[in-house]
Design an enzyme around this catalytic site. Sequence first.
Site, PDB file in Angstrom:
ATOM      1  N   LYS A   1      21.176   4.174   8.582  1.00  0.00           N
ATOM      2  CA  LYS A   1      22.608   3.879   8.458  1.00  0.00           C
ATOM      3  C   LYS A   1      23.291   4.910   7.563  1.00  0.00           C
ATOM      4  O   LYS A   1      24.460   5.232   7.754  1.00  0.00           O
ATOM      5  CB  LYS A   1      22.845   2.461   7.913  1.00  0.00           C
ATOM      6  CG  LYS A   1      22.345   1.333   8.788  1.00  0.00           C
ATOM      7  CD  LYS A   1      22.179   1.668  10.244  1.00  0.00           C
ATOM      8  CE  LYS A   1      21.316   0.687  10.986  1.00  0.00           C
ATOM      9  NZ  LYS A   1      20.029   1.179  11.473  1.00  0.00           N
TER      10      LYS A   1
ATOM     11  N   ARG B   1       0.800  -1.232   0.000  1.00  0.00           N
ATOM     12  CA  ARG B   1       0.000   0.000   0.000  1.00  0.00           C
ATOM     13  C   ARG B   1       0.832   1.282   0.000  1.00  0.00           C
ATOM     14  O   ARG B   1       0.318   2.356  -0.275  1.00  0.00           O
ATOM     15  CB  ARG B   1      -0.934   0.015   1.206  1.00  0.00           C
ATOM     16  CG  ARG B   1      -0.223   0.163   2.535  1.00  0.00           C
ATOM     17  CD  ARG B   1      -1.198   0.193   3.685  1.00  0.00           C
ATOM     18  NE  ARG B   1      -0.481   0.303   4.949  1.00  0.00           N
ATOM     19  CZ  ARG B   1      -1.032   0.139   6.128  1.00  0.00           C
ATOM     20  NH1 ARG B   1      -2.309  -0.153   6.223  1.00  0.00           N
ATOM     21  NH2 ARG B   1      -0.319   0.266   7.223  1.00  0.00           N
TER      22      ARG B   1
ATOM     23  N   ALA C   1      10.686   7.040  20.992  1.00  0.00           N
ATOM     24  CA  ALA C   1      11.187   5.784  20.392  1.00  0.00           C
ATOM     25  C   ALA C   1      10.995   4.673  21.415  1.00  0.00           C
ATOM     26  O   ALA C   1      11.956   4.139  21.964  1.00  0.00           O
ATOM     27  CB  ALA C   1      12.655   5.947  20.006  1.00  0.00           C
ATOM     28  N   ILE C   2       9.731   4.359  21.663  1.00  0.00           N
ATOM     29  CA  ILE C   2       9.424   3.405  22.734  1.00  0.00           C
ATOM     30  C   ILE C   2       8.929   2.067  22.191  1.00  0.00           C
ATOM     31  O   ILE C   2       8.317   1.299  22.916  1.00  0.00           O
ATOM     32  CB  ILE C   2       8.382   4.008  23.697  1.00  0.00           C
ATOM     33  CG1 ILE C   2       7.174   4.532  22.904  1.00  0.00           C
ATOM     34  CG2 ILE C   2       8.974   5.115  24.542  1.00  0.00           C
ATOM     35  CD1 ILE C   2       6.023   4.943  23.758  1.00  0.00           C
TER      36      ILE C   2
ATOM     37  N   LEU D   1       7.502  -0.441  -1.700  1.00  0.00           N
ATOM     38  CA  LEU D   1       8.217  -1.719  -1.647  1.00  0.00           C
ATOM     39  C   LEU D   1       9.469  -1.531  -0.793  1.00  0.00           C
ATOM     40  O   LEU D   1      10.090  -0.468  -0.798  1.00  0.00           O
ATOM     41  CB  LEU D   1       8.616  -2.162  -3.061  1.00  0.00           C
ATOM     42  CG  LEU D   1       7.455  -2.633  -3.944  1.00  0.00           C
ATOM     43  CD1 LEU D   1       7.932  -2.832  -5.374  1.00  0.00           C
ATOM     44  CD2 LEU D   1       6.820  -3.917  -3.410  1.00  0.00           C
TER      45      LEU D   1
ATOM     46  N   HIS E   1      45.340 -11.236  10.697  1.00  0.00           N
ATOM     47  CA  HIS E   1      45.996 -10.159  11.446  1.00  0.00           C
ATOM     48  C   HIS E   1      46.467  -9.082  10.479  1.00  0.00           C
ATOM     49  O   HIS E   1      47.001  -9.419   9.436  1.00  0.00           O
ATOM     50  CB  HIS E   1      47.189 -10.723  12.211  1.00  0.00           C
ATOM     51  CG  HIS E   1      47.977  -9.665  12.914  1.00  0.00           C
ATOM     52  ND1 HIS E   1      47.544  -9.093  14.089  1.00  0.00           N
ATOM     53  CD2 HIS E   1      49.151  -9.044  12.589  1.00  0.00           C
ATOM     54  CE1 HIS E   1      48.427  -8.179  14.476  1.00  0.00           C
ATOM     55  NE2 HIS E   1      49.410  -8.111  13.580  1.00  0.00           N
TER      56      HIS E   1
ATOM     57  N   ALA F   1      14.679  -6.734  10.711  1.00  0.00           N
ATOM     58  CA  ALA F   1      14.506  -7.041   9.294  1.00  0.00           C
ATOM     59  C   ALA F   1      14.986  -8.441   8.944  1.00  0.00           C
ATOM     60  O   ALA F   1      14.308  -9.176   8.203  1.00  0.00           O
ATOM     61  CB  ALA F   1      15.254  -6.010   8.462  1.00  0.00           C
TER      62      ALA F   1
HETATM   63  C1  LIG Z   1      14.222   3.814  12.569  1.00  0.00           C
HETATM   64  C2  LIG Z   1      14.301   2.327  12.429  1.00  0.00           C
HETATM   65  C3  LIG Z   1      15.518   1.714  12.288  1.00  0.00           C
HETATM   66  C4  LIG Z   1      15.594   0.333  12.161  1.00  0.00           C
HETATM   67  N1  LIG Z   1      16.825  -0.238  12.020  1.00  0.00           N
HETATM   68  C5  LIG Z   1      16.902  -1.582  11.893  1.00  0.00           C
HETATM   69  C6  LIG Z   1      18.166  -2.203  11.705  1.00  0.00           C
HETATM   70  O1  LIG Z   1      19.211  -1.549  11.669  1.00  0.00           O
HETATM   71  N2  LIG Z   1      18.187  -3.540  11.559  1.00  0.00           N
HETATM   72  C7  LIG Z   1      17.046  -4.307  11.609  1.00  0.00           C
HETATM   73  O2  LIG Z   1      17.123  -5.526  11.461  1.00  0.00           O
HETATM   74  N3  LIG Z   1      15.842  -3.731  11.778  1.00  0.00           N
HETATM   75  C8  LIG Z   1      15.746  -2.405  11.923  1.00  0.00           C
HETATM   76  N4  LIG Z   1      14.523  -1.828  12.066  1.00  0.00           N
HETATM   77  C9  LIG Z   1      13.332  -2.710  12.099  1.00  0.00           C
HETATM   78  C10 LIG Z   1      12.938  -3.135  10.696  1.00  0.00           C
HETATM   79  O3  LIG Z   1      12.682  -1.993   9.911  1.00  0.00           O
HETATM   80  C11 LIG Z   1      11.728  -4.033  10.759  1.00  0.00           C
HETATM   81  O4  LIG Z   1      11.971  -5.100  11.639  1.00  0.00           O
HETATM   82  C12 LIG Z   1      11.394  -4.602   9.389  1.00  0.00           C
HETATM   83  O5  LIG Z   1      11.123  -3.567   8.477  1.00  0.00           O
HETATM   84  C13 LIG Z   1      10.180  -5.530   9.487  1.00  0.00           C
HETATM   85  O6  LIG Z   1       9.882  -6.038   8.231  1.00  0.00           O
HETATM   86  P1  LIG Z   1       8.392  -6.468   7.835  1.00  0.00           P
HETATM   87  O7  LIG Z   1       8.480  -6.956   6.441  1.00  0.00           O
HETATM   88  O8  LIG Z   1       7.842  -7.348   8.876  1.00  0.00           O
HETATM   89  O9  LIG Z   1       7.540  -5.141   7.925  1.00  0.00           O
HETATM   90  P2  LIG Z   1       7.688  -3.701   7.254  1.00  0.00           P
HETATM   91  O10 LIG Z   1       9.071  -3.395   6.876  1.00  0.00           O
HETATM   92  O11 LIG Z   1       7.001  -2.784   8.196  1.00  0.00           O
HETATM   93  O12 LIG Z   1       6.870  -3.824   5.914  1.00  0.00           O
HETATM   94  C14 LIG Z   1       5.496  -3.992   5.925  1.00  0.00           C
HETATM   95  C15 LIG Z   1       4.957  -3.472   4.616  1.00  0.00           C
HETATM   96  O13 LIG Z   1       3.584  -3.808   4.547  1.00  0.00           O
HETATM   97  C16 LIG Z   1       2.864  -2.718   3.998  1.00  0.00           C
HETATM   98  N5  LIG Z   1       1.487  -2.875   4.463  1.00  0.00           N
HETATM   99  C17 LIG Z   1       1.032  -2.809   5.732  1.00  0.00           C
HETATM  100  N6  LIG Z   1      -0.298  -3.096   5.759  1.00  0.00           N
HETATM  101  C18 LIG Z   1      -0.663  -3.347   4.485  1.00  0.00           C
HETATM  102  C19 LIG Z   1      -1.886  -3.710   3.877  1.00  0.00           C
HETATM  103  N7  LIG Z   1      -2.986  -3.906   4.594  1.00  0.00           N
HETATM  104  N8  LIG Z   1      -1.908  -3.859   2.533  1.00  0.00           N
HETATM  105  C20 LIG Z   1      -0.800  -3.677   1.782  1.00  0.00           C
HETATM  106  N9  LIG Z   1       0.396  -3.343   2.319  1.00  0.00           N
HETATM  107  C21 LIG Z   1       0.446  -3.197   3.646  1.00  0.00           C
HETATM  108  C22 LIG Z   1       3.578  -1.506   4.536  1.00  0.00           C
HETATM  109  O14 LIG Z   1       3.334  -0.381   3.700  1.00  0.00           O
HETATM  110  C23 LIG Z   1       5.036  -1.963   4.492  1.00  0.00           C
HETATM  111  O15 LIG Z   1       5.639  -1.635   3.275  1.00  0.00           O
HETATM  112  C24 LIG Z   1      14.417  -0.450  12.178  1.00  0.00           C
HETATM  113  C25 LIG Z   1      13.176   0.168  12.300  1.00  0.00           C
HETATM  114  C26 LIG Z   1      13.116   1.536  12.424  1.00  0.00           C
HETATM  115  C27 LIG Z   1      11.768   2.194  12.566  1.00  0.00           C
END
Ligand SMILES: Cc1cc2nc3c(=O)[nH]c(=O)nc-3n(C[C@H](O)[C@H](O)[C@H](O)COP(=O)(O)OP(=O)(O)OC[C@H]3O[C@@H](n4cnc5c(N)ncnc54)[C@H](O)[C@@H]3O)c2cc1C
Length: 461
Positions: free
Chosen positions: A52, A36, A265-266, A39, A440, A315
């Site tokens: 980063k 939505r 950031a909680i 990507l 090393h 991620a």
């Molecule tokens: C500031 C910040 C820094 C971070 N740094 C790190 C890091 O360094 N390393 C790390 O491992 N993790 C990090 N994270 C966490 C990481 O971003 C998430 O764990 C990861 O993105 C989760 O992946 P996901 O695919 O579950 O969800 P998301 O990345 O949240 O993707 C979900 C997708 O689904 C889409 N979506 C939601 N609902 C719907 C719907 N009903 N229909 C269609 N599309 C929908 C959204 O638009 C989104 O694109 C960070 C997060 C933040 C906020």
Amino acid sequence: MSEQAFDLVVIGGGPGGYVAAIRAAQLGMKVSVVERAHLGGICLNWGCIPTKALLRSAEVFRLMQHADAFGLSAVSPAFALDKVVARSRAVAAQLQAGVKHLLKKNKVTVVEGHGKLAGKGQVAVEGGSTLSAKHVIIATGARAKVVPGLEPDGELVWTYKEAMTPKVFPKSLIVVGSGAIGIEFASFYQALGCQVTVIEMMDRVLPVEDEEISALARKAFEQQGMKILTSASVKGLKKGKDQVTVSVETGGGTSDITAERVLVAIGVSPNIENIGLEETGVALEKGRIKTDAMMRTNVTGIYAIGDVTAPPWLAHKASHEGVICVEAIAGLNPHPLHPRSIPGCTYAHPQVASVGLTEKMAREAGHEVKVGRFPAMGNGKAIALGETDGLVKTIFDAKSGELLGAHMIGPEVTEMIQGYCIARTLETTEAELMQTVFPHPTVSEMMHEAVLDAWGRAIHF
Ligand SMILES: Cc1cc2nc3c(=O)[nH]c(=O)nc-3n(C[C@H](O)[C@H](O)[C@H](O)COP(=O)(O)OP(=O)(O)OC[C@H]3O[C@@H](n4cnc5c(N)ncnc54)[C@H](O)[C@@H]3O)c2cc1C
């Protein structure tokens, strides 16, 4: 209204969803991803990657400020906030385009719009189309958690999105929460000259990390000028014209702290609303979608991966779950993901990385432990880099020699932790780690020495 049939529909194109889709396509499935917004999800667009890029700018700036220590001169180092932010956004955009390309290459159909479960094997996409598939993966991710009294307003009270795209650089910033996200932003802003105050409810910063590492991180951050309040909770917030006053309760009473901006950031809240969970009867646990080890929900044909499921919300965990999920769908026999083998990294200065049990957890779990430590001060490469704030700590089961946990703070530890992750996957013991040859001079030699130290055999300290 159109209807298209697939083997698999993935709702959400983040690192969970798009990786699941590509793996499923490799396994011969006809796949669609419904997305939505963008990507790549939060990770590529608003999380892992753009932060980063910002932190890299902060790192270069810090090095420029310390140029004389390297026999160099950089006259009055300065930064242009708009350019720093623009670079971060460009990096995110590049990767977003990369994901689009990868999905296309793997013949995955991307459907734009909000997707919702609409009965067995059906996903309705806002705008009219309906997709049908035997298997549906929910990979809708999470968003910044909001609590009453600390609602972000996009101006004075920020979530990570505003903190990532500031229009004006604040002279002072309060960061509520000292998990990885809070600390990375605290580190970025402090490095560029902002006075940062971190407020943490728990008794230490980076509370999921080993206590010793948390203490070293706090010491390093405070030496950089960061103010840190632990065992502290925010009781209220008063907004002025261009500043915010936060009322903070600590053991010593309540006090007011004023700053130009506040970053909340909680944690994160899962995107579980309006996706048809109630109608289909998908069960939740602690507010997240409940799954088994193969990422199956309680409803046949519906799966969930990533941030919408149990922690840790990272991620690489989301992507890994995506692969496990589709391989199980394809009838393969994937290895379940062990929560204690998922590394966690914080890309502050200094960096922090860990995998497995902390020392406290290992002792509480009844292990007799052997603990090894090696400080960056004893590592030639770290001294050459001018990065001597650091420690590698290993925790072994004294009887079996199993590596129970590894914890690191210092230069490039986020790159190095992978060595211990492989060791855990291969179930290596201390003996094999000791036999391993480390190049090393590298900072990775600290990893070897920390293993040797657990058995009283460290050479360089
Ligand atoms: C500031 C910040 C820094 C971070 N740094 C790190 C890091 O360094 N390393 C790390 O491992 N993790 C990090 N994270 C966490 C990481 O971003 C998430 O764990 C990861 O993105 C989760 O992946 P996901 O695919 O579950 O969800 P998301 O990345 O949240 O993707 C979900 C997708 O689904 C889409 N979506 C939601 N609902 C719907 C719907 N009903 N229909 C269609 N599309 C929908 C959204 O638009 C989104 O694109 C960070 C997060 C933040 C906020």
